[in-house]
Design an enzyme around this catalytic site. Structure first.
Site, mmCIF file in Angstrom:
data_model
loop_
_atom_site.group_PDB
_atom_site.id
_atom_site.type_symbol
_atom_site.label_atom_id
_atom_site.label_comp_id
_atom_site.label_asym_id
_atom_site.label_seq_id
_atom_site.Cartn_x
_atom_site.Cartn_y
_atom_site.Cartn_z
ATOM 1 N N LYS A 66 0.853 -1.181 0.000
ATOM 2 C CA LYS A 66 0.000 0.000 0.000
ATOM 3 C C LYS A 66 0.894 1.238 0.000
ATOM 4 O O LYS A 66 1.768 1.372 0.853
ATOM 5 C CB LYS A 66 -0.899 0.027 1.239
ATOM 6 C CG LYS A 66 -2.118 -0.881 1.174
ATOM 7 C CD LYS A 66 -3.200 -0.353 0.259
ATOM 8 C CE LYS A 66 -3.830 0.912 0.774
ATOM 9 N NZ LYS A 66 -4.620 0.740 2.010
ATOM 10 N N ASN A 232 12.348 6.059 7.399
ATOM 11 C CA ASN A 232 12.933 5.045 8.255
ATOM 12 C C ASN A 232 11.972 3.871 8.385
ATOM 13 O O ASN A 232 10.765 4.048 8.338
ATOM 14 C CB ASN A 232 13.218 5.606 9.644
ATOM 15 C CG ASN A 232 14.387 6.573 9.685
ATOM 16 O OD1 ASN A 232 15.393 6.393 9.013
ATOM 17 N ND2 ASN A 232 14.249 7.614 10.496
ATOM 18 N N HIS A 393 13.905 5.229 -0.809
ATOM 19 C CA HIS A 393 13.084 6.421 -1.038
ATOM 20 C C HIS A 393 12.721 6.494 -2.518
ATOM 21 O O HIS A 393 13.454 5.989 -3.360
ATOM 22 C CB HIS A 393 13.816 7.688 -0.642
ATOM 23 C CG HIS A 393 14.067 7.808 0.841
ATOM 24 N ND1 HIS A 393 13.070 8.099 1.738
ATOM 25 C CD2 HIS A 393 15.196 7.619 1.576
ATOM 26 C CE1 HIS A 393 13.570 8.121 2.961
ATOM 27 N NE2 HIS A 393 14.864 7.844 2.898
#
Length: 393
Positions: A66, A232, A393
């Site tokens: 998700k 994180n 990221h």
């Protein structure tokens, strides 16, 4: 096919939108539906995760994604009767294949966050797995192939609009990857680190240096999951499946708390008092999930007050008291914990211990490593310094 036009980007106002290859052809085929921009981000990230899990463990793997982070990831170990019940697959008439077990684990670990997910499967989707997928609210699935029976089942989902993507399992991307932000192109080498390398467990600074074979497997699952989780991030794993993932938090202790809370919820769902909740017949899966989640939480009165409990239960359940929750959570043992970077303070270990963590793999390298090691030794936790950071990221 070199490119595929999409309806829009992350949001409806972001047009035009497409995916394309600068060289060669796209390694995917849309068999059914019309996947969007975010669907493909989830699909391609989750496919990498499950293919690495399969390569590392030799077992079929599944993931539930998700918003470009996994809500669950697992390998295909058999399901106990308890897990079958809390994952709502105890009534399935077909025999569950290893791939179906992997999917049930990945989808069932955090059912709240998996609602409306994108599914990834490491192996050809079979009828048993497709049967389980069809029962859940989901946006789509990516796999290296589908049996004819599985494809027929999936094409019948969401009135024929369910997204089904086939990916070439032999596809290898270029070693350099690029992305644009604010019109500026970023470039870096792909993260090709092997996380099943035994040398990752060579540096064990704790007094307890014993990792069982199952613990090593679970730590590898945690690290591979973290490799594709927005940083994180922290991941709790038990018995071949992620049971709590904390993603995208600015503070590592918040990751550890969030993931630990999810792990506690997963374990509390197996508490006999929770499993015996007297639900009314015909309750929708989503309503049952939400009700269990609230019943377990500190907001339990929201579903037990007069005028509300009658909507879900045949009789009013007794609350699950704080002492009962603490006692049940304390019975959870043998949990593995991975972190995508070093733990800066021992408070992360204190929180992890409360959720049954006995094994840890983290990068190491904090100026307070001694405090982290000392806290592990206080609880007899075995911890490996992998020396590997896994920011994503």
């Amino acid at each position: 096919m070199k490119e595929l036009s999409l309806k829009y980007g992350c949001n409806p106002n972001q047009k035009p939108s497409r995916i394309f290859m600068e060289e060669g052809e796209l390694p995917i085929e849309v068999i059914n539906g019309r996947p969007g921009y975010i669907n493909f981000l989830d699909a391609l990230n989750s496919w990498q995760l499950v293919s690495e899990l399969k390569a590392a463990t030799g077992l079929p793997a599944a993931a539930s994604f998700k918003h470009v982070s996994p809500a669950g990831a697992a390998v295909g170990l058999p399901l106990s009767d308890t897990l079958k019940k809390i994952y709502f697959v105890d009534d399935v008439k077909v025999e569950l294949s290893p791939l179906a077990c992997a999917y049930a684990r990945a989808r069932g670990a955090d059912r709240m966050c998996s609602y409306g997910d994108f599914v990834a499967l490491s192996d050809e989707c079979d009828a048993a797995t497709a049967t389980l997928i069809k029962r859940e609210v989901s946006d789509g699935v990516i796999a290296p192939g589908y049996t004819d029976e599985a494809l027929e089942i999936l094409r019948d989902k969401r009135k024929g609009s369910y997204n089904v993507i086939k990916i070439d399992p032999t596809y290898k991307p270029q070693p350099i990857e690029r992305k644009q932000v604010f019109g500026i192109t970023f470039e870096q080498g792909r993260n090709e680190i092997r996380l099943d390398d035994p040398s990752l467990f060579d540096n064990i600074p704790t007094a307890n240096k014993t990792f069982t074979e199952e613990a090593r497997r679970d730590l590898i699952i945690a690290l591979i999951t973290l490799k594709y989780t927005q940083s994180n991030s922290v991941c709790y794993v038990k018995d071949g499946q992620a049971i709590g993932i904390g993603a995208g938090q600015q503070s590592r202790i918040h990751c550890t708390r969030l993931a630990g809370q999810k792990a506690d919820t997963w374990w509390l769902r197996q508490c006999p008092k929770v499993m015996s909740l007297p639900f009314k017949p015909g309750i929708r899966r989503a309503d049952r999930d939400n009700t269990i989640d609230v019943y377990i939480s500190d907001e339990y009165e929201d579903v037990l007050r007069d005028g509300t409990w009658q909507m879900f239960f045949t009789e009013k359940p007794e609350p699950l008291t704080l002492d009962e929750k603490k006692q049940w959570i304390a019975s959870n043992k043998g949990v593995a914990l991975g972190s995508d970077a070093f733990f800066p303070f021992g408070d992360n270990i204190e929180r992890a211990h409360k959720s049954g963590v006995e094994y840890i793999a983290q990068a190491g390298g904090s100026i307070r490593d001694d405090n982290v090691i000392e806290t592990c030794d206080k609880y007899g936790i075995a911890m490996a310094f992998t020396g590997v950071r896994l920011f994503h990221h």
